[in-house]
Design a protein around this motif. Structure first.
Motif, PDB file in Angstrom:
ATOM      1  N   GLU A  47     -94.533  16.412 140.319  1.00 52.95           N
ATOM      2  CA  GLU A  47     -93.857  17.031 139.169  1.00 52.95           C
ATOM      3  C   GLU A  47     -93.002  18.211 139.612  1.00 52.95           C
ATOM      4  OE1 GLU A  47     -96.972  16.115 135.510  1.00 52.95           O
ATOM      5  OE2 GLU A  47     -97.249  17.902 136.757  1.00 52.95           O
ATOM      6  N   ALA A  48     -93.567  19.060 140.461  1.00 49.38           N
ATOM      7  CA  ALA A  48     -92.834  20.245 140.903  1.00 49.38           C
ATOM      8  C   ALA A  48     -91.607  19.856 141.726  1.00 49.38           C
ATOM      9  CB  ALA A  48     -93.757  21.146 141.719  1.00 49.38           C
ATOM     10  N   SER A  72     -88.688  18.260 139.755  1.00 44.84           N
ATOM     11  CA  SER A  72     -87.937  19.192 138.910  1.00 44.84           C
ATOM     12  C   SER A  72     -86.808  19.854 139.685  1.00 44.84           C
ATOM     13  CB  SER A  72     -88.879  20.271 138.350  1.00 44.84           C
ATOM     14  OG  SER A  72     -89.277  21.175 139.367  1.00 44.84           O
ATOM     15  N   LYS A  73     -86.768  19.649 141.008  1.00 40.52           N
ATOM     16  CA  LYS A  73     -85.785  20.307 141.857  1.00 40.52           C
ATOM     17  C   LYS A  73     -84.814  19.327 142.525  1.00 40.52           C
ATOM     18  CE  LYS A  73     -89.388  23.707 142.910  1.00 40.52           C
ATOM     19  NZ  LYS A  73     -88.858  24.833 142.145  1.00 40.52           N
ATOM     20  N   ASN A  80     -82.770  15.290 142.625  1.00 37.10           N
ATOM     21  CA  ASN A  80     -81.900  14.578 141.686  1.00 37.10           C
ATOM     22  C   ASN A  80     -82.128  13.079 141.613  1.00 37.10           C
ATOM     23  OD1 ASN A  80     -79.918  16.815 143.291  1.00 37.10           O
ATOM     24  ND2 ASN A  80     -80.244  17.070 141.095  1.00 37.10           N
ATOM     25  N   ILE A 126     -93.443  10.060 136.002  1.00 36.10           N
ATOM     26  CA  ILE A 126     -92.773  11.339 135.761  1.00 36.10           C
ATOM     27  C   ILE A 126     -91.294  11.120 135.464  1.00 36.10           C
ATOM     28  CG2 ILE A 126     -92.118  13.547 136.826  1.00 36.10           C
ATOM     29  CD1 ILE A 126     -94.759  13.231 138.515  1.00 36.10           C
ATOM     30  N   LEU A 142     -89.161  12.392 132.224  1.00 34.76           N
ATOM     31  CA  LEU A 142     -87.935  13.188 132.325  1.00 34.76           C
ATOM     32  C   LEU A 142     -86.798  12.533 131.538  1.00 34.76           C
ATOM     33  CD1 LEU A 142     -88.041  14.141 136.119  1.00 34.76           C
ATOM     34  CD2 LEU A 142     -88.315  15.704 134.194  1.00 34.76           C
ATOM     35  N   ASP A 166     -83.480  14.175 130.350  1.00 39.75           N
ATOM     36  CA  ASP A 166     -83.244  14.740 131.672  1.00 39.75           C
ATOM     37  C   ASP A 166     -83.004  13.581 132.639  1.00 39.75           C
ATOM     38  OD1 ASP A 166     -83.192  16.192 133.996  1.00 39.75           O
ATOM     39  OD2 ASP A 166     -85.109  17.198 133.687  1.00 39.75           O
ATOM     40  N   PHE A 211     -82.741  11.099 135.438  1.00 36.77           N
ATOM     41  CA  PHE A 211     -83.396  11.069 136.743  1.00 36.77           C
ATOM     42  C   PHE A 211     -83.482   9.633 137.234  1.00 36.77           C
ATOM     43  CE2 PHE A 211     -86.498  11.348 140.051  1.00 36.77           C
ATOM     44  CZ  PHE A 211     -86.326  12.620 140.587  1.00 36.77           C
ATOM     45  N   SER A 241     -77.731  14.290 137.644  1.00 40.30           N
ATOM     46  CA  SER A 241     -78.897  15.159 137.469  1.00 40.30           C
ATOM     47  C   SER A 241     -78.538  16.583 137.845  1.00 40.30           C
ATOM     48  CB  SER A 241     -80.058  14.675 138.351  1.00 40.30           C
ATOM     49  OG  SER A 241     -81.059  15.678 138.465  1.00 40.30           O
ATOM     50  N   HIS A 258     -80.773  19.036 138.365  1.00 41.50           N
ATOM     51  CA  HIS A 258     -81.880  19.758 139.006  1.00 41.50           C
ATOM     52  C   HIS A 258     -81.412  20.476 140.268  1.00 41.50           C
ATOM     53  CE1 HIS A 258     -85.149  16.879 137.196  1.00 41.50           C
ATOM     54  NE2 HIS A 258     -84.401  17.468 136.279  1.00 41.50           N
TER      55      HIS A 258
END
Length: 322
Positions: free
Chosen positions: A79-80, A83-84, A86, A113, A117, A122, A124, A280, A282
């Protein structure tokens, strides 16, 4: 009425012109369990996972950077990281899907996940190559004890037989006539798999309602299998062949196609995926955080000289925590 139309045109222009276009995309490439063959070549190093460098090079050639995604992590790790970055590439390879905390478990977290998103607006993308494509289909089927894929035998370079509606797909809607002609008539897609996804596999789990096959190929015994596919709802894509090998894998006995036509046609797939990942927005918090995660922290080893089918590989130890 005229004023209303002008307002709508302005709003439409504003929305289109402000669509996310990320010119610094970073794509995650999922590692997988160390191969049995390469383990014999590095018995003392305790490598537990690896990524073939050809996937990294393929992404880089399309204008993106790579972050390795480790197996055996908790969901919070994925998850972490997602989030960063693409998008995520599930590479091909040779590992089992029933190993605990391995490639399949990591893939299951990532796919879940990615759906969350996208459902939240979002964007992804996910791209699966060969084993990665099979993993996506098995995860979509519920990952039961019986794996939803069929046996086949395909270890040749093959053309694609496009469906009548392939141009309606995102993957091929903008492909040039030259690329399509090469893929349709030349033996340029590298097949190296003993499992396939057939139409019956889609129908058995009602996946044909949400997944669109766009081309097929024929195995050594005349079986027609799905070669390219995409999801109708999410930006998820799969190919059963190996686009990366024409440019980056050189083992002579494999007879991979290295003609200019083969390179150009296979280049299309990662170019398309990276273009999707540019949608994306991110980012890492700063350049220092980027630098902690990118693949440049690792040096590939020249495994081709050891007899491996992969020219180069990145290896990772069990205590890798970045």
């Amino acid at each position: 009425m005229k004023h209303t139309v002008l307002v709508l045109v302005y709003i439409l222009h504003y929305v289109v012109s402000n669509e996310v276009i990320n010119d610094r995309p970073i794509i995650g490439v999922l590692a997988q369990e160390q191969s049995y063959y390469l383990h014999t070549k590095y018995p003392e190093e305790n490598y537990t996972s690896y990524i073939a460098a050809s996937y990294v090079r393929d992404v880089e050639k399309s204008g993106a950077r790579v972050v390795p995604i480790m197996i055996g992590k908790e969901r919070s790790y994925y998850e972490a990281l997602m989030s960063k970055i693409n998008g995520v590439l599930f590479p091909g390879g040779a590992t089992y899907f029933n190993q605990s905390n391995g490639y399949a478990d990591a893939g299951e977290h990532i796919l879940s996940i990615a759906k969350e998103l996208n459902d939240a607006g979002d964007y992804f993308p996910i791209f699966g190559t060969c084993l990665g494509f099979q993993l996506i289909m098995i995860l979509e089927s519920g990952r039961g004890e019986v794996e939803n894929r069929g046996t086949c035998w395909s270890f040749r370079n093959l053309p694609l037989h496009f469906t009548e509606d392939f141009r309606s797909s995102k993957m091929f809607s903008e492909s040039s006539a030259d690329v399509v002609d090469i893929l349709a008539h030349d033996d340029v897609t590298v097949n190296a798999h003993q499992f396939c996804i057939f139409d019956e596999n889609l129908k058995a789990y009602n996946l044909d309602e949400v997944w669109q096959p766009t081309s097929y190929s024929i195995d050594d015994f005349g079986l027609s299998f799905i070669a390219t596919i995409e999801n109708k709802r999410y930006p998820f894509y799969g190919v059963i062949f190996h686009p990366e090998k024409s440019s980056f894998e050189w083992k002579r006995s494999k007879q991979y196609p290295h003609s200019i036509n083969a390179v150009v046609a296979n280049r299309y797939f990662m170019d398309f995926f990276v273009k999707e990942c540019r949608k994306s927005g991110h980012t890492f918090a700063n350049e220092a955080e980027e630098n902690q995660h990118v693949i440049y922290n690792h040096e590939p080893k020249f495994t081709g000289v050891l007899g491996s089918q992969h020219h180069e590989c990145y290896f990772f130890e069990p205590n890798y925590t970045k």
